[in-house]
Write an enzyme that holds these catalytic residues in place. Structure first.
Site, PDB file in Angstrom:
ATOM      1  N   LYS A  22       0.837  -1.210   0.000  1.00  0.00           N
ATOM      2  CA  LYS A  22       0.000   0.000   0.000  1.00  0.00           C
ATOM      3  C   LYS A  22       0.869   1.257   0.000  1.00  0.00           C
ATOM      4  CE  LYS A  22      -1.754   1.584   4.049  1.00  0.00           C
ATOM      5  NZ  LYS A  22      -1.465   3.005   4.365  1.00  0.00           N
ATOM      6  N   ASN A  23       1.871   1.277   0.875  1.00  0.00           N
ATOM      7  CA  ASN A  23       2.638   2.513   1.054  1.00  0.00           C
ATOM      8  C   ASN A  23       3.652   2.760  -0.061  1.00  0.00           C
ATOM      9  OD1 ASN A  23       1.102   3.061   3.228  1.00  0.00           O
ATOM     10  ND2 ASN A  23       2.642   2.536   4.766  1.00  0.00           N
ATOM     11  N   ARG A 102      -4.307  10.996   4.564  1.00  0.00           N
ATOM     12  CA  ARG A 102      -3.209  11.938   4.705  1.00  0.00           C
ATOM     13  C   ARG A 102      -2.245  11.938   3.512  1.00  0.00           C
ATOM     14  NH1 ARG A 102       0.093  14.693   8.382  1.00  0.00           N
ATOM     15  NH2 ARG A 102       2.218  14.397   7.676  1.00  0.00           N
ATOM     16  N   CYS A 126      -4.716  12.887  12.895  1.00  0.00           N
ATOM     17  CA  CYS A 126      -5.391  11.595  12.725  1.00  0.00           C
ATOM     18  C   CYS A 126      -5.222  10.810  14.005  1.00  0.00           C
ATOM     19  CB  CYS A 126      -4.859  10.840  11.517  1.00  0.00           C
ATOM     20  SG  CYS A 126      -3.282  10.087  11.817  1.00  0.00           S
ATOM     21  N   ARG A 131       0.663  14.745  13.331  1.00  0.00           N
ATOM     22  CA  ARG A 131       1.181  14.597  11.978  1.00  0.00           C
ATOM     23  C   ARG A 131       1.225  15.922  11.186  1.00  0.00           C
ATOM     24  NH1 ARG A 131      -1.178   9.117   9.529  1.00  0.00           N
ATOM     25  NH2 ARG A 131       0.879   8.961   8.601  1.00  0.00           N
ATOM     26  N   PRO A 132       2.125  16.824  11.595  1.00  0.00           N
ATOM     27  CA  PRO A 132       2.238  18.110  10.892  1.00  0.00           C
ATOM     28  C   PRO A 132       2.844  17.971   9.490  1.00  0.00           C
ATOM     29  CG  PRO A 132       3.951  17.908  12.576  1.00  0.00           C
ATOM     30  CD  PRO A 132       3.086  16.683  12.695  1.00  0.00           C
ATOM     31  N   VAL A 133       2.845  19.074   8.711  1.00  0.00           N
ATOM     32  CA  VAL A 133       3.418  19.046   7.344  1.00  0.00           C
ATOM     33  C   VAL A 133       4.508  20.100   7.182  1.00  0.00           C
ATOM     34  CG1 VAL A 133       1.423  18.004   6.175  1.00  0.00           C
ATOM     35  CG2 VAL A 133       1.527  20.487   6.460  1.00  0.00           C
ATOM     36  N   ASP A 134       5.105  20.529   8.304  1.00  0.00           N
ATOM     37  CA  ASP A 134       6.122  21.585   8.233  1.00  0.00           C
ATOM     38  C   ASP A 134       7.339  21.200   7.380  1.00  0.00           C
ATOM     39  OD1 ASP A 134       6.405  19.713  10.297  1.00  0.00           O
ATOM     40  OD2 ASP A 134       7.675  21.005  11.508  1.00  0.00           O
ATOM     41  N   SER A 173      11.394  11.915   7.386  1.00  0.00           N
ATOM     42  CA  SER A 173       9.959  11.706   7.121  1.00  0.00           C
ATOM     43  C   SER A 173       9.762  11.003   5.771  1.00  0.00           C
ATOM     44  CB  SER A 173       9.251  13.064   7.101  1.00  0.00           C
ATOM     45  OG  SER A 173       8.083  13.006   6.312  1.00  0.00           O
ATOM     46  N   VAL A 174       8.967   9.952   5.793  1.00  0.00           N
ATOM     47  CA  VAL A 174       8.674   9.188   4.579  1.00  0.00           C
ATOM     48  C   VAL A 174       7.934  10.075   3.576  1.00  0.00           C
ATOM     49  CG1 VAL A 174       7.349   7.225   3.681  1.00  0.00           C
ATOM     50  CG2 VAL A 174       8.652   6.987   5.818  1.00  0.00           C
ATOM     51  N   ASP A 316       4.740   0.574  11.964  1.00  0.00           N
ATOM     52  CA  ASP A 316       3.534  -0.056  11.407  1.00  0.00           C
ATOM     53  C   ASP A 316       3.399  -1.528  11.815  1.00  0.00           C
ATOM     54  OD1 ASP A 316       2.947   2.328  10.249  1.00  0.00           O
ATOM     55  OD2 ASP A 316       3.479   1.750   8.208  1.00  0.00           O
ATOM     56  N   ILE A 338       7.957   6.988  16.957  1.00  0.00           N
ATOM     57  CA  ILE A 338       7.615   7.742  15.740  1.00  0.00           C
ATOM     58  C   ILE A 338       6.354   8.587  15.928  1.00  0.00           C
ATOM     59  CG2 ILE A 338       7.207   7.582  13.228  1.00  0.00           C
ATOM     60  CD1 ILE A 338       9.907   6.393  13.953  1.00  0.00           C
ATOM     61  N   ARG A 408      -8.665  -0.523   4.435  1.00  0.00           N
ATOM     62  CA  ARG A 408      -7.757   0.491   3.873  1.00  0.00           C
ATOM     63  C   ARG A 408      -6.429  -0.139   3.490  1.00  0.00           C
ATOM     64  NH1 ARG A 408      -7.711   6.095   6.962  1.00  0.00           N
ATOM     65  NH2 ARG A 408      -6.576   6.473   5.045  1.00  0.00           N
TER      66      ARG A 408
HETATM   67  C1  EPZ Z   1       4.359   6.992   6.392  1.00  0.00           C
HETATM   68  O1  EPZ Z   1       3.601   8.036   6.954  1.00  0.00           O
HETATM   69  C2  EPZ Z   1       3.421   5.818   6.258  1.00  0.00           C
HETATM   70  N1  EPZ Z   1       2.317   6.160   5.375  1.00  0.00           N
HETATM   71  C3  EPZ Z   1       2.898   5.402   7.628  1.00  0.00           C
HETATM   72  O2  EPZ Z   1       2.104   4.258   7.475  1.00  0.00           O
HETATM   73  C4  EPZ Z   1       4.085   5.066   8.534  1.00  0.00           C
HETATM   74  O3  EPZ Z   1       3.606   4.781   9.832  1.00  0.00           O
HETATM   75  C5  EPZ Z   1       5.060   6.245   8.582  1.00  0.00           C
HETATM   76  O4  EPZ Z   1       5.462   6.619   7.239  1.00  0.00           O
HETATM   77  C6  EPZ Z   1       6.332   5.945   9.370  1.00  0.00           C
HETATM   78  O5  EPZ Z   1       6.968   4.838   8.827  1.00  0.00           O
HETATM   79  C7  EPZ Z   1       2.443   5.977   4.069  1.00  0.00           C
HETATM   80  O6  EPZ Z   1       3.483   5.592   3.556  1.00  0.00           O
HETATM   81  C8  EPZ Z   1       1.240   6.257   3.237  1.00  0.00           C
HETATM   82  P1  EPZ Z   1       6.431  10.350   8.426  1.00  0.00           P
HETATM   83  P2  EPZ Z   1       4.153   9.524   6.957  1.00  0.00           P
HETATM   84  O7  EPZ Z   1       6.326  11.643   7.724  1.00  0.00           O
HETATM   85  O8  EPZ Z   1       4.949   9.750   5.741  1.00  0.00           O
HETATM   86  C9  EPZ Z   1       6.814  13.726  11.813  1.00  0.00           C
HETATM   87  C10 EPZ Z   1       0.161   2.918   7.822  1.00  0.00           C
HETATM   88  O9  EPZ Z   1      -0.387   2.381   8.813  1.00  0.00           O
HETATM   89  N2  EPZ Z   1       6.667  14.775  10.775  1.00  0.00           N
HETATM   90  O10 EPZ Z   1       7.621   9.495   8.163  1.00  0.00           O
HETATM   91  O11 EPZ Z   1       3.003  10.405   7.235  1.00  0.00           O
HETATM   92  C11 EPZ Z   1       5.523  12.909  11.991  1.00  0.00           C
HETATM   93  O12 EPZ Z   1       4.593  13.607  12.781  1.00  0.00           O
HETATM   94  C12 EPZ Z   1       0.704   4.328   7.881  1.00  0.00           C
HETATM   95  O13 EPZ Z   1       0.263   2.368   6.713  1.00  0.00           O
HETATM   96  C13 EPZ Z   1       6.736  16.090  11.134  1.00  0.00           C
HETATM   97  O14 EPZ Z   1       6.941  16.439  12.318  1.00  0.00           O
HETATM   98  O15 EPZ Z   1       5.115   9.490   8.227  1.00  0.00           O
HETATM   99  C14 EPZ Z   1       6.038  11.654  12.618  1.00  0.00           C
HETATM  100  O16 EPZ Z   1       6.218  11.833  14.006  1.00  0.00           O
HETATM  101  C15 EPZ Z   1       0.329   5.102   9.081  1.00  0.00           C
HETATM  102  N3  EPZ Z   1       6.573  17.048  10.154  1.00  0.00           N
HETATM  103  C16 EPZ Z   1       7.397  11.484  11.957  1.00  0.00           C
HETATM  104  O17 EPZ Z   1       7.749  12.766  11.401  1.00  0.00           O
HETATM  105  C17 EPZ Z   1       6.378  16.711   8.861  1.00  0.00           C
HETATM  106  O18 EPZ Z   1       6.231  17.615   8.016  1.00  0.00           O
HETATM  107  C18 EPZ Z   1       7.454  10.449  10.850  1.00  0.00           C
HETATM  108  O19 EPZ Z   1       6.349  10.629   9.984  1.00  0.00           O
HETATM  109  C19 EPZ Z   1       6.317  15.352   8.501  1.00  0.00           C
HETATM  110  C20 EPZ Z   1       6.470  14.391   9.480  1.00  0.00           C
END
Ligand code: EPZ
Length: 429
Positions: A22-23, A102, A126, A131-134, A173-174, A316, A338, A408
């Site tokens: 999925k991811n 998201r 969520c 989960r910010p987007v900064d 961040s992924v 995950d 995380i 999902r």
């Molecule tokens: C991806 O989410 C995955 N989603 C998530 O899978 C997974 O849990 C996560 O990576 C971590 O491995 C998809 O691939 C669709 P991140 P993502 O940005 O990209 C912080 C599932 O169950 N952060 O790596 O949203 C954030 O809050 C899902 O399949 C900021 O602070 O995760 C978190 O604490 C759920 N600012 C950390 O970074 C930002 O702008 C890692 O989040 C972006 C992220």
């Protein structure tokens, strides 16, 4: 609302085909916005999130067609879908669509890079955290975008297109790595992304973008180098196997006991989780067909884990591993590093008879002899499947409510488990 009924206690024996990830599928689909050519994706899983994202892409002007089933196709094979964004007709992604998933926010990268403007709704929080987007916003600004936030929308513009730059992510961040990598493919000049995420799905997207004509090196490491090109083209790509689905079924077998082939998947996609499972006493062998998982289902050794970005233990799989530890012979600790709120399964596992206490981001699990079936509620995707695993190992009947979360991210979950001897059925309601 549908629920799932499980009569626990059966071993799992047989073969489970592992679906496309999925991811990986989601960012790959989003990459189709970068070109007016056709991006063909094979092994695309049939999931609610894939359907939802398709709807979002259609709103931007993407046409898609699904290949019919061919002779010899198994019912559990993924689908082949062609995505074609000949014209991006709408650069706005509205709240009612983005708030449902998201990852749809990630369209900001390709739309801005190709159309030089994008108006994307903020995704909101969520169940698992704020989960910010900064990181996305700061990264796109480094690439020369002017960004303002107005009425819940991120409005990004760039005169004459994005420009390559050095971006250092505050954390790997992924989503930010996927988005900035896609944006940089069409920027002028070179972009370096430092502290990039190293998840296998990043390398899968980089490989697809390269087939589309992008110039990317360093995928799978923490430094990505992208040399911008003027145009990307259509391509064909096969979505990589789902490492989280792999780990989930491996943990189910670890808990119920049995012998299952997880077909078409690879240990290197989740080595840290495999190593942890081996420490609990599970036997795991890689062959050309996939991963063979063998477990007695008792005398499970407790193991402490801490979630980490790849190549560490994945967040995950945290809930699923906790389900397994509820039946271990002794005490284990699980630390979630995380997401700040990813323990909602704890109280539901306790309803199945687990002994778990929480202190901030650390859960302490005292293994019990047996779990007992109960009525529980699914709260998010991975939490839901941890309850399925718990229910499969518990004595008697477990009823899981609000199972739409499962749809999902798990393709044909009941079918796959039933084929291996589980008593599991969906009750419509
Ligand atoms: C991806 O989410 C995955 N989603 C998530 O899978 C997974 O849990 C996560 O990576 C971590 O491995 C998809 O691939 C669709 P991140 P993502 O940005 O990209 C912080 C599932 O169950 N952060 O790596 O949203 C954030 O809050 C899902 O399949 C900021 O602070 O995760 C978190 O604490 C759920 N600012 C950390 O970074 C930002 O702008 C890692 O989040 C972006 C992220």
């Amino acid at each position: 609302m549908d629920s799932i009924k499980i009569i626990g206690g059966n071993e799992l024996n047989g073969t489970i085909p592992i679906s496309g990830a999925k991811n990986a599928a989601l960012p790959l689909m989003i990459a189709s916005l970068l070109t007016d050519g056709t991006l063909t994706l094979d092994n695309l899983p049939r999931l609610r999130d894939v359907e939802l994202l398709t709807r979002i892409l259609v709103n931007h002007g993407v046409n898609y067609s699904v290949d019919g089933k061919r002779a010899g196709d198994g019912t559990m094979k993924g689908q082949r879908v062609h995505f074609s964004a000949k014209d991006v007709v709408d650069t706005t992604a509205p709240y009612n669509l983005v708030s449902k998933m998201r990852a749809s926010f990630w369209v900001i990268g390709p739309i801005l890079a190709r159309m030089h403007e994008a108006r994307i709704s903020l995704p909101g929080g969520c169940a698992i955290g704020t989960r910010p987007v900064d990181f996305f916003i700061d990264g796109l600004k480094e690439l020369g975008a002017d960004i303002e936030i107005d009425q819940g929308y991120v409005i990004a513009k760039t005169k004459g297109g994005l420009k390559g730059n050095r971006i250092s992510l505050p954390a790997p961040s992924v989503g930010a790595t996927h988005t900035l990598m896609m944006a940089a493919t069409l920027a002028k000049g070179e972009t370096i992304i430092e502290n990039a995420a190293r998840e296998p799905e990043i390398a899968d997207l980089a490989s697809c973008l390269t087939k589309m004509g992008a110039k990317i090196s360093g995928a799978g490491t923490s430094t990505l180098q992208i040399e911008g090109v003027d145009q990307l083209y259509g391509a064909h790509h096969i979505v990589l196997p789902d490492r989280i689905e792999t780990g989930t079924y491996a943990m189910a077998v670890a808990m119920t006991g049995g012998n299952v082939l997880l077909e078409g998947t690879r240990a290197d996609l989740l080595q840290s989780a495999i190593d942890t499972l081996v420490q609990t006493g599970v036997k795991i062998t890689q062959t050309d067909q996939g991963l063979h998982i063998q477990s007695k289902g008792y005398n499970i050794t407790p193991v402490d884990v801490e979630t980490q970005p790849f190549p560490g233990f994945p967040t995950d799989l945290q809930a699923q591993f906790m389900a397994l530890m509820t039946k271990a012979k002794g005490r284990s600790h699980i630390k979630e590093t995380i997401f700040e709120n990813r323990f909602m399964h704890v109280q539901e596992l306790v309803r199945l008879g687990a002994n778990i206490s929480l202190d901030g981001q650390v859960a302490t699990i005292e293994g019990v002899e047996n779990l007992k079936g109960a009525e529980v509620m699914a709260t998010d995707l991975r939490a839901s499947v941890s309850l399925v695993i718990g229910g499969l190992a518990a004595e008697g009947e477990t009823r899981i409510n609000r199972v739409y979360h499962l749809d999902r991210g798990f393709e044909q979950l009941e079918e796959k488990l039933s084929a291996c001897g589980a008593k599991i059925e969906r009750i419509s309601g």
